[in-house]
Design a protein around this motif. Structure first.
Motif, PDB file in Angstrom:
ATOM      1  N   GLU A   1       0.830  -1.205   0.000  1.00  0.00           N
ATOM      2  CA  GLU A   1       0.000   0.000   0.000  1.00  0.00           C
ATOM      3  C   GLU A   1       0.869   1.261   0.000  1.00  0.00           C
ATOM      4  O   GLU A   1       0.498   2.288  -0.599  1.00  0.00           O
ATOM      5  CB  GLU A   1      -0.920  -0.009   1.210  1.00  0.00           C
ATOM      6  N   ILE A   2       2.021   1.192   0.638  1.00  0.00           N
ATOM      7  CA  ILE A   2       2.936   2.344   0.637  1.00  0.00           C
ATOM      8  C   ILE A   2       3.441   2.599  -0.778  1.00  0.00           C
ATOM      9  O   ILE A   2       3.610   3.768  -1.191  1.00  0.00           O
ATOM     10  CB  ILE A   2       4.104   2.090   1.613  1.00  0.00           C
ATOM     11  N   LYS A   3       3.661   1.512  -1.549  1.00  0.00           N
ATOM     12  CA  LYS A   3       4.121   1.679  -2.927  1.00  0.00           C
ATOM     13  C   LYS A   3       3.084   2.416  -3.777  1.00  0.00           C
ATOM     14  O   LYS A   3       3.438   3.125  -4.726  1.00  0.00           O
ATOM     15  CB  LYS A   3       4.413   0.313  -3.542  1.00  0.00           C
ATOM     16  N   THR A   4       1.814   2.249  -3.431  1.00  0.00           N
ATOM     17  CA  THR A   4       0.761   2.943  -4.189  1.00  0.00           C
ATOM     18  C   THR A   4       0.543   4.392  -3.717  1.00  0.00           C
ATOM     19  O   THR A   4      -0.338   5.086  -4.241  1.00  0.00           O
ATOM     20  CB  THR A   4      -0.562   2.173  -4.063  1.00  0.00           C
ATOM     21  N   GLY A   5       1.306   4.808  -2.688  1.00  0.00           N
ATOM     22  CA  GLY A   5       1.228   6.203  -2.233  1.00  0.00           C
ATOM     23  C   GLY A   5       0.444   6.392  -0.966  1.00  0.00           C
ATOM     24  O   GLY A   5       0.213   7.540  -0.540  1.00  0.00           O
ATOM     25  N   CYS A   6      -0.015   5.310  -0.328  1.00  0.00           N
ATOM     26  CA  CYS A   6      -0.800   5.446   0.898  1.00  0.00           C
ATOM     27  C   CYS A   6       0.072   5.938   2.046  1.00  0.00           C
ATOM     28  O   CYS A   6       1.248   5.579   2.149  1.00  0.00           O
ATOM     29  CB  CYS A   6      -1.443   4.121   1.267  1.00  0.00           C
ATOM     30  N   LYS A   7      -0.567   6.777   2.923  1.00  0.00           N
ATOM     31  CA  LYS A   7       0.145   7.349   4.057  1.00  0.00           C
ATOM     32  C   LYS A   7      -0.838   7.603   5.184  1.00  0.00           C
ATOM     33  O   LYS A   7      -2.037   7.747   4.959  1.00  0.00           O
ATOM     34  CB  LYS A   7       0.817   8.672   3.627  1.00  0.00           C
ATOM     35  N   SER A   8      -0.334   7.616   6.453  1.00  0.00           N
ATOM     36  CA  SER A   8      -1.189   7.878   7.616  1.00  0.00           C
ATOM     37  C   SER A   8      -0.536   8.978   8.448  1.00  0.00           C
ATOM     38  O   SER A   8       0.686   8.989   8.658  1.00  0.00           O
ATOM     39  CB  SER A   8      -1.347   6.608   8.454  1.00  0.00           C
ATOM     40  N   TYR A   9      -1.419   9.921   8.962  1.00  0.00           N
ATOM     41  CA  TYR A   9      -0.934  11.009   9.800  1.00  0.00           C
ATOM     42  C   TYR A   9      -1.263  10.769  11.276  1.00  0.00           C
ATOM     43  O   TYR A   9      -1.079  11.667  12.091  1.00  0.00           O
ATOM     44  CB  TYR A   9      -1.532  12.347   9.332  1.00  0.00           C
ATOM     45  N   ILE A  10      -1.745   9.600  11.617  1.00  0.00           N
ATOM     46  CA  ILE A  10      -2.018   9.284  13.024  1.00  0.00           C
ATOM     47  C   ILE A  10      -0.692   9.012  13.714  1.00  0.00           C
ATOM     48  O   ILE A  10       0.154   8.268  13.177  1.00  0.00           O
ATOM     49  CB  ILE A  10      -2.949   8.059  13.135  1.00  0.00           C
TER      50      ILE A  10
END
Length: 330
Positions: free
Chosen positions: A240-249
């Protein structure tokens, strides 16, 4: 008492003693004479007479009375002795006959046993012969079948050989047809105790603004909201990180409790959830991620945030969390 009386008494005592000894001697002599023959036989058997004759040179049993006896008396004694000898010889013969009878009975028993064993062996041999006869019959049948096969092969050899084209045609006709079936993939195993849930991450758009990016995860049907929120807090997977996903928690944040009532999900977080190092904009994004993930379930319309079980009005960056927040807040 005078010495004369004492002498008389001693003489009487010695006279009585002599008389007793003489009587004893006479009794022994009479017994010896009565049982002279038995004593002689015992001495002859033991060999004592021969030893005494060597030492003395006489026969102790020869007596003057025996010398004065007539020859007729000698004959009678000899005859009597021979009778005794014959009687003694007849006794071992009887014993021999008894032993011979016992030996004969043992021999007959042995002979009977040997005859029984011989009969058993003969019966066993007959049985084996009958088995061999039964076994030979199928062998003879096999031999006849083999002879018939040889004759058939000879007949086939006399038939002219087919051409190559004819042989190929015959092979084609003889070869069985193989039906090819399409391979079907095995049906996937479906876990009936799980379900799909939407997890809200974010991604940076090419123009710069942050956009929502939802992914699906499998969670347990027993507590789907709790499973979805834990998946959100664990962050995006490597793919999922490779697809650009990110979390700000904040990564240290922990979910301490979940409850849903009247469409409001009350979520109790640890103190780490209150501080976002990236500023107020990042704090708004982390609240949006929680609200969109929770409200993806039809039973939840809004979210009430608690910090360590307390209703706090603002996060440290000044972001409002004093009342339930819905999707229209973002």
């Amino acid at each position: 008492m005078s010495e004369k009386e004492k002498g008389k008494k001693s003489k009487k005592k010695t006279g009585l003693g002599l008389a007793i000894w003489i009587l004893m001697f006479l009794i022994i002599l009479i017994v010896f004479l009565v049982k002279q023959e038995e004593i002689k036989e015992n001495f002859d058997k033991s060999g004592a007479t021969a030893l005494i004759e060597k030492k003395i040179g006489k026969d102790i049993f020869d007596d003057k009375k025996n010398e004065s006896k007539s020859p007729e008396s000698e004959k009678t004694t000899v005859i009597d002795l021979t009778k005794n000898i014959k009687k003694k010889e007849s006794q071992p013969k009887k014993e021999q006959t008894v032993t011979e009878k016992a030996d004969k009975s043992e021999k007959t028993q042995l002979a009977e046993k040997q005859a029984a064993e011989a009969e058993k062996k003969l019966s066993q041999i007959k049985k084996e012969e009958s088995k061999t006869e039964v076994a030979l019959k199928p062998v003879e049948k096999k031999e006849t079948v083999a002879v018939e096969k040889v004759q058939e092969t000879k007949k086939e050899e006399n038939i002219p050989a087919k051409s190559n084209s004819e042989q190929r045609q015959s092979q084609i006709t003889q070869e069985p047809k193989v039906e090819t079936k399409p391979l079907t993939a095995p049906a996937p195993v479906v876990d009936t105790n799980t379900m799909k849930a939407k997890i809200c991450f974010v991604a940076l758009d090419s123009d710069g603004p942050v956009v929502r990016k939802e992914v699906t995860r499998t969670v347990s049907k027993d507590s789907p909201l709790l499973g979805a929120l834990k998946a959100l807090l664990s962050g995006p997977s490597p793919n999922e990180i490779k697809t650009g996903c990110k979390s700000y928690i904040p990564p240290e944040s922990q979910l301490l409790g979940v409850s849903v009532k009247n469409g409001v999900a009350t979520l109790n977080f640890s103190e780490d959830f209150q501080f976002n190092p990236d500023g107020p904009d990042a704090a708004n994004i982390q609240l949006m991620q929680i609200v969109y993930t929770a409200t993806s379930f039809p039973t939840v319309n809004s979210v009430q945030f608690l910090i360590e079980g307390k209703n706090i009005q603002y996060l440290t960056e000044g972001v409002w969390i004093g009342s339930p927040l819905g999707r229209n807040r973002f």
